[in-house]
Design an enzyme around this catalytic site. Sequence first.
Site, short mmCIF file in Angstrom:
data_model
loop_
_atom_site.label_atom_id
_atom_site.label_comp_id
_atom_site.label_asym_id
_atom_site.label_seq_id
_atom_site.Cartn_x
_atom_site.Cartn_y
_atom_site.Cartn_z
N HIS A 135 33.83 -0.78 -31.84
CA HIS A 135 32.72 -0.10 -31.17
C HIS A 135 32.98 1.40 -31.10
CE1 HIS A 135 32.21 -4.14 -28.95
NE2 HIS A 135 31.15 -4.02 -29.76
N LYS A 179 23.79 -16.08 -20.79
CA LYS A 179 25.03 -15.90 -21.52
C LYS A 179 26.20 -15.80 -20.56
CE LYS A 179 27.00 -13.19 -25.26
NZ LYS A 179 26.84 -12.06 -26.17
N ARG A 231 30.10 -4.56 -40.13
CA ARG A 231 31.48 -4.87 -40.53
C ARG A 231 31.55 -5.53 -41.90
NH1 ARG A 231 32.97 -8.46 -35.48
NH2 ARG A 231 30.91 -9.14 -36.10
N SER A 260 34.60 -8.65 -30.71
CA SER A 260 34.81 -8.96 -29.30
C SER A 260 35.23 -10.41 -29.11
CB SER A 260 33.55 -8.66 -28.49
OG SER A 260 33.31 -7.28 -28.44
#
Length: 152
Positions: free
Chosen positions: A18, A42, A91, A128
């Site tokens: 990030h 979530k 990515r 993450s």
Amino acid sequence: MKKRAVFPGSFDPLTLGHTDIIDRAIPLFDEIIIAIGTNSSKKYMFNLDQRREFIEKTYAHQPKVVVDTYQGLTIDYCKKVGSQFILRGLRNPADFEFEKAIAQTNRKMSEIETIFLLTSADTSYISSSIVRDIIINHGDVSMLVPQSVVAK
């Protein structure tokens, strides 16, 4: 008019992937709003206050970076804060396909452009979810996250 970008995410937790994207985007924009999205369905490892603190401590020295939270559609949040751009990091090819569909939908629904930056080779493997797994198993994440996260 200020060139303002929103960098949305859950940042659970903030990683060096990030920060790589944020740091490289700083010269491109007048302001970057790191927008922590909240989703009541979530389950997060770190609560909202902790995630916000990680980012605020990491960017305390950077006046172009603002931290905020939001719920709902990212494009609605962008309209609310007057942002013309959504910033996203890529990515790998899977990220590209997923993000492309979202960007095209957002563009169809609004005038907001999505700007993609490729992660640096030395951070492209960081996610993450990998960091959370290492934390759960009491591993060392110091090479994957900023010091603000390591301290917690």
